[in-house]
Design a protein around this motif. Structure first.
Motif, PDB file in Angstrom:
ATOM      1  N   ARG A  91       0.752  -1.253   0.111  1.00  0.00           N
ATOM      2  CA  ARG A  91      -0.027  -0.032   0.199  1.00  0.00           C
ATOM      3  C   ARG A  91       0.912   1.453   0.037  1.00  0.00           C
ATOM      4  NH1 ARG A  91      -4.926   0.829   2.293  1.00  0.00           N
ATOM      5  NH2 ARG A  91      -5.042  -1.139   3.243  1.00  0.00           N
ATOM      6  N   GLU A  92       1.915   1.067   0.775  1.00  0.00           N
ATOM      7  CA  GLU A  92       2.757   2.456   1.037  1.00  0.00           C
ATOM      8  C   GLU A  92       3.165   2.909  -0.287  1.00  0.00           C
ATOM      9  OE1 GLU A  92       3.002   0.167   2.997  1.00  0.00           O
ATOM     10  OE2 GLU A  92       1.916   0.775   4.675  1.00  0.00           O
ATOM     11  N   GLU A  93       3.738   1.793  -1.100  1.00  0.00           N
ATOM     12  CA  GLU A  93       4.392   2.023  -2.278  1.00  0.00           C
ATOM     13  C   GLU A  93       3.347   2.740  -3.331  1.00  0.00           C
ATOM     14  OE1 GLU A  93       7.256  -1.123  -3.894  1.00  0.00           O
ATOM     15  OE2 GLU A  93       5.984  -2.240  -2.524  1.00  0.00           O
ATOM     16  N   ILE A  94       2.197   2.130  -3.186  1.00  0.00           N
ATOM     17  CA  ILE A  94       0.918   2.849  -4.364  1.00  0.00           C
ATOM     18  C   ILE A  94       0.991   4.074  -3.801  1.00  0.00           C
ATOM     19  CG2 ILE A  94      -1.548   2.233  -4.810  1.00  0.00           C
ATOM     20  CD1 ILE A  94      -1.155  -0.541  -4.172  1.00  0.00           C
ATOM     21  N   VAL A  95       0.553   4.235  -2.820  1.00  0.00           N
ATOM     22  CA  VAL A  95       0.149   5.835  -2.462  1.00  0.00           C
ATOM     23  C   VAL A  95       1.407   6.779  -2.387  1.00  0.00           C
ATOM     24  CG1 VAL A  95      -0.543   7.349  -0.491  1.00  0.00           C
ATOM     25  CG2 VAL A  95      -1.424   4.936  -0.523  1.00  0.00           C
ATOM     26  N   LEU A  96       2.652   6.288  -2.410  1.00  0.00           N
ATOM     27  CA  LEU A  96       3.660   7.080  -2.585  1.00  0.00           C
ATOM     28  C   LEU A  96       3.848   7.515  -4.036  1.00  0.00           C
ATOM     29  CD1 LEU A  96       6.629   5.880  -0.375  1.00  0.00           C
ATOM     30  CD2 LEU A  96       5.650   8.349  -0.530  1.00  0.00           C
ATOM     31  N   GLN A  97       3.630   6.447  -4.984  1.00  0.00           N
ATOM     32  CA  GLN A  97       3.686   6.497  -6.345  1.00  0.00           C
ATOM     33  C   GLN A  97       2.495   7.273  -7.084  1.00  0.00           C
ATOM     34  OE1 GLN A  97       6.268   6.101  -8.347  1.00  0.00           O
ATOM     35  NE2 GLN A  97       5.298   6.488 -10.237  1.00  0.00           N
ATOM     36  N   LEU A  98       1.329   7.055  -6.500  1.00  0.00           N
ATOM     37  CA  LEU A  98       0.162   7.556  -7.183  1.00  0.00           C
ATOM     38  C   LEU A  98      -0.711   8.567  -6.226  1.00  0.00           C
ATOM     39  CD1 LEU A  98      -1.649   4.084  -8.472  1.00  0.00           C
ATOM     40  CD2 LEU A  98      -0.145   5.645  -9.735  1.00  0.00           C
ATOM     41  N   GLY A  99      -0.298   8.653  -5.158  1.00  0.00           N
ATOM     42  CA  GLY A  99      -0.895   9.705  -4.202  1.00  0.00           C
ATOM     43  C   GLY A  99      -2.044   9.268  -3.508  1.00  0.00           C
ATOM     44  N   PRO A 100      -2.912   9.962  -3.043  1.00  0.00           N
ATOM     45  CA  PRO A 100      -3.888   9.349  -2.520  1.00  0.00           C
ATOM     46  C   PRO A 100      -5.354   8.948  -3.213  1.00  0.00           C
ATOM     47  CG  PRO A 100      -3.950  11.970  -2.163  1.00  0.00           C
ATOM     48  CD  PRO A 100      -2.676  11.368  -2.937  1.00  0.00           C
ATOM     49  N   PRO A 101      -5.902   7.891  -3.236  1.00  0.00           N
ATOM     50  CA  PRO A 101      -6.866   7.378  -3.869  1.00  0.00           C
ATOM     51  C   PRO A 101      -8.169   8.374  -4.148  1.00  0.00           C
ATOM     52  CG  PRO A 101      -7.012   5.985  -1.787  1.00  0.00           C
ATOM     53  CD  PRO A 101      -5.721   7.111  -1.657  1.00  0.00           C
ATOM     54  N   ALA A 102      -8.991   8.041  -5.274  1.00  0.00           N
ATOM     55  CA  ALA A 102     -10.301   8.959  -5.417  1.00  0.00           C
ATOM     56  C   ALA A 102     -11.059   8.321  -4.541  1.00  0.00           C
ATOM     57  CB  ALA A 102     -10.375   8.968  -6.870  1.00  0.00           C
ATOM     58  N   ARG A 103     -11.143   7.261  -4.327  1.00  0.00           N
ATOM     59  CA  ARG A 103     -12.223   6.388  -3.119  1.00  0.00           C
ATOM     60  C   ARG A 103     -11.732   5.197  -2.669  1.00  0.00           C
ATOM     61  NH1 ARG A 103     -18.216   6.520  -3.369  1.00  0.00           N
ATOM     62  NH2 ARG A 103     -18.322   7.742  -5.351  1.00  0.00           N
ATOM     63  N   THR A 104     -12.234   4.896  -1.508  1.00  0.00           N
ATOM     64  CA  THR A 104     -11.808   3.616  -1.192  1.00  0.00           C
ATOM     65  C   THR A 104     -13.041   2.939  -0.713  1.00  0.00           C
ATOM     66  OG1 THR A 104     -11.547   4.376   1.039  1.00  0.00           O
ATOM     67  CG2 THR A 104      -9.502   4.328  -0.107  1.00  0.00           C
ATOM     68  N   MET A 105     -13.092   1.399  -0.482  1.00  0.00           N
ATOM     69  CA  MET A 105     -14.179   0.744  -0.048  1.00  0.00           C
ATOM     70  C   MET A 105     -13.564  -0.332   1.003  1.00  0.00           C
ATOM     71  SD  MET A 105     -16.603   0.316  -3.174  1.00  0.00           S
ATOM     72  CE  MET A 105     -17.688  -0.901  -2.370  1.00  0.00           C
ATOM     73  N   GLU A 106     -14.681  -1.010   1.514  1.00  0.00           N
ATOM     74  CA  GLU A 106     -14.141  -2.188   2.512  1.00  0.00           C
ATOM     75  C   GLU A 106     -13.077  -1.740   3.365  1.00  0.00           C
ATOM     76  OE1 GLU A 106     -13.572  -5.678   0.240  1.00  0.00           O
ATOM     77  OE2 GLU A 106     -15.706  -5.389  -0.686  1.00  0.00           O
ATOM     78  N   ASN A 107     -13.016  -0.774   4.278  1.00  0.00           N
ATOM     79  CA  ASN A 107     -12.034  -0.487   5.002  1.00  0.00           C
ATOM     80  C   ASN A 107     -10.647  -0.118   4.523  1.00  0.00           C
ATOM     81  OD1 ASN A 107     -13.818  -0.220   7.418  1.00  0.00           O
ATOM     82  ND2 ASN A 107     -13.693  -2.345   7.665  1.00  0.00           N
ATOM     83  N   GLU A 108     -10.820   0.755   3.450  1.00  0.00           N
ATOM     84  CA  GLU A 108      -9.693   0.841   2.643  1.00  0.00           C
ATOM     85  C   GLU A 108      -8.702  -0.483   1.788  1.00  0.00           C
ATOM     86  OE1 GLU A 108      -7.105   3.599   4.524  1.00  0.00           O
ATOM     87  OE2 GLU A 108      -8.718   5.213   4.519  1.00  0.00           O
ATOM     88  N   ARG A 109      -9.454  -1.287   1.803  1.00  0.00           N
ATOM     89  CA  ARG A 109      -9.059  -2.679   1.245  1.00  0.00           C
ATOM     90  C   ARG A 109      -8.868  -2.545  -0.165  1.00  0.00           C
ATOM     91  NH1 ARG A 109      -9.924  -7.912  -0.334  1.00  0.00           N
ATOM     92  NH2 ARG A 109     -11.880  -7.733  -0.638  1.00  0.00           N
ATOM     93  N   VAL A 110     -10.115  -1.861  -0.836  1.00  0.00           N
ATOM     94  CA  VAL A 110     -10.086  -1.777  -2.258  1.00  0.00           C
ATOM     95  C   VAL A 110      -9.799  -0.076  -2.364  1.00  0.00           C
ATOM     96  CG1 VAL A 110     -11.491  -1.764  -4.181  1.00  0.00           C
ATOM     97  CG2 VAL A 110     -11.814  -3.559  -2.353  1.00  0.00           C
ATOM     98  N   LEU A 111      -8.896  -0.055  -3.344  1.00  0.00           N
ATOM     99  CA  LEU A 111      -8.570   1.720  -3.673  1.00  0.00           C
ATOM    100  C   LEU A 111      -9.009   1.880  -5.317  1.00  0.00           C
ATOM    101  CD1 LEU A 111      -4.933   1.701  -2.389  1.00  0.00           C
ATOM    102  CD2 LEU A 111      -6.877   2.132  -0.821  1.00  0.00           C
ATOM    103  N   PHE A 112      -9.393   2.973  -5.512  1.00  0.00           N
ATOM    104  CA  PHE A 112      -9.737   3.600  -6.742  1.00  0.00           C
ATOM    105  C   PHE A 112      -9.055   4.682  -7.340  1.00  0.00           C
ATOM    106  CE2 PHE A 112     -13.584   1.468  -4.964  1.00  0.00           C
ATOM    107  CZ  PHE A 112     -13.873   0.486  -5.898  1.00  0.00           C
ATOM    108  N   TYR A 113      -8.436   4.696  -8.349  1.00  0.00           N
ATOM    109  CA  TYR A 113      -7.689   5.935  -9.011  1.00  0.00           C
ATOM    110  C   TYR A 113      -8.297   6.161 -10.366  1.00  0.00           C
ATOM    111  CZ  TYR A 113      -3.998   5.348  -5.423  1.00  0.00           C
ATOM    112  OH  TYR A 113      -3.310   5.633  -4.320  1.00  0.00           O
ATOM    113  N   ARG A 114      -8.619   7.315 -10.486  1.00  0.00           N
ATOM    114  CA  ARG A 114      -8.866   7.881 -12.023  1.00  0.00           C
ATOM    115  C   ARG A 114      -7.697   8.256 -12.665  1.00  0.00           C
ATOM    116  NH1 ARG A 114     -14.633  11.002 -10.757  1.00  0.00           N
ATOM    117  NH2 ARG A 114     -15.615   9.318  -9.647  1.00  0.00           N
ATOM    118  N   LEU A 115      -7.780   7.442 -13.932  1.00  0.00           N
ATOM    119  CA  LEU A 115      -6.508   7.933 -14.902  1.00  0.00           C
ATOM    120  C   LEU A 115      -6.934   8.628 -16.042  1.00  0.00           C
ATOM    121  CD1 LEU A 115      -4.554   4.614 -14.341  1.00  0.00           C
ATOM    122  CD2 LEU A 115      -4.317   6.501 -12.948  1.00  0.00           C
ATOM    123  N   GLY A 116      -6.250   9.467 -16.493  1.00  0.00           N
ATOM    124  CA  GLY A 116      -6.175   9.925 -17.842  1.00  0.00           C
ATOM    125  C   GLY A 116      -5.154   9.408 -18.815  1.00  0.00           C
TER     126      GLY A 116
END
Lengths: 154, 147
Positions: free
Chosen positions: A87-112
């Motif tokens: 998770r730490e690597e993901i957040v460091l690389q992509l920033g905070p997710p657009a939305r999370t679900m299931e106690n932040e077990r599922v992360l969503f990012y919106r990409l262009g």
């Protein structure tokens, strides 16, 4: 016996015999006709509705220089390896997710996407106007990436 | 004699002008009209997602399909309840175009309006994360934009 030509005062030849009150009435009638005609030929009016997204163009473009993920990068998703990436690597690389679900077990990012690659689209609006993909990341209880999917939303 | 004939001519001329004016007004009234042509269209609006369809409800099997499968296939939902038991996908489509033209004499005007419909795919899951039930909702047509 004809009248001499010099007695005609009107400068326009042939118009000397026009009755003045009659001419005035004719003019009034013509003016009224033209006015009525102008009213009748009035056409449709168009109404422009404001754009649903009134943001200036600069705001809708990728935010260059703000974070690595906001710059188009063909290898942006290269870090995503199921069973390895944390998770730490993901957040460091992509920033905070657009939305999370299931106690932040599922992360969503919106990409262009641009010819230079993918970039993370900031989520300022409700719509999907500037978004090309939805990146879904499913983590396990330890925060390690389990499965991921890049969904083409537009 | 000559004056008499001139006066007669002027009266006739006035009548001609009057008739011409009245005829112009009458003709304008008669040819005035409005034509409305409905144009069937079916495309998503600029801000809508395009990856969810009404048919997506067909591959969901109650008690079998998991929430995770839905998310990995359809992407981020547009709305989620706090307990994650219900979520919605929304999209918007232009379904009707109306071309309107108004004719009035030698003038007139025309315009084009687009009407959109909102769609919502509501999905409900049980506490174990299995798909329970779903439904597709359609809104009424609403005016989206006028050109």
């Amino acid at each position: 016996m004809e009248r001499p030509r010099e007695e005609i005062h009107c400068p326009i030849e042939g118009a000397a015999t026009v009755n003045k009150p009659l001419l005035a009435r004719t003019r009034r009638s013509t003016t009224a006709s033209l006015l009525a005609f102008a009213v009748l030929v009035a056409g449709c009016a168009t109404v422009d509705q404001p754009s649903p997204d009134p943001r200036p163009l600069a705001e809708t473009e990728p935010q260059l220089g703000k974070a690595p993920a906001y710059r188009p990068d063909p290898h942006l998703l290269g870090l995503l390896r199921d069973g390895e990436t944390k998770r730490e690597e993901i957040v460091l690389q992509l920033g905070p997710p657009a939305r999370t679900m299931e106690n932040e077990r599922v992360l969503f990012y919106r990409l262009g996407q641009s010819p230079q690659g993918y970039f993370v689209q900031e989520t300022r609006s409700e719509g999907w106007a500037d978004v090309r993909h939805s990146l879904v990341l499913v983590l396990d209880e330890q925060g390690v990436l389990q499965r991921h999917s890049l969904v083409n939303v537009r | 004699m000559n004056l008499m004939s001139t006066t007669t001519f002027s009266k006739r001329n006035w009548f001609c002008w009057s008739w011409a004016g009245a005829s112009a007004v009458l003709a304008s009234c008669l040819v005035s009209g409005c034509v409305i042509v409905p144009v069937p269209v079916n495309h998503h609006t600029a801000a809508s997602r395009t990856n969810v369809q009404t048919d997506d409800i067909l591959w969901l099997v109650p008690g079998q399909t998991t929430r995770e499968e839905v998310l990995l296939r359809l992407g981020e939902p547009d709305a989620v309840t706090e307990d994650d038991l219900s979520m919605s996908y929304r999209w918007e489509k232009i379904r009707l175009g109306l071309f309107a033209a108004v004719f009035a004499g030698y003038g007139g005007g025309s315009g084009y309006s687009e009407y959109a419909r909102d769609y919502t795919l509501d999905l409900h899951f049980d506490p174990c994360g299995k798909f329970e039930r779903g439904e597709v909702k359609k809104s009424k047509l609403t005016l989206k934009r006028t050109l």
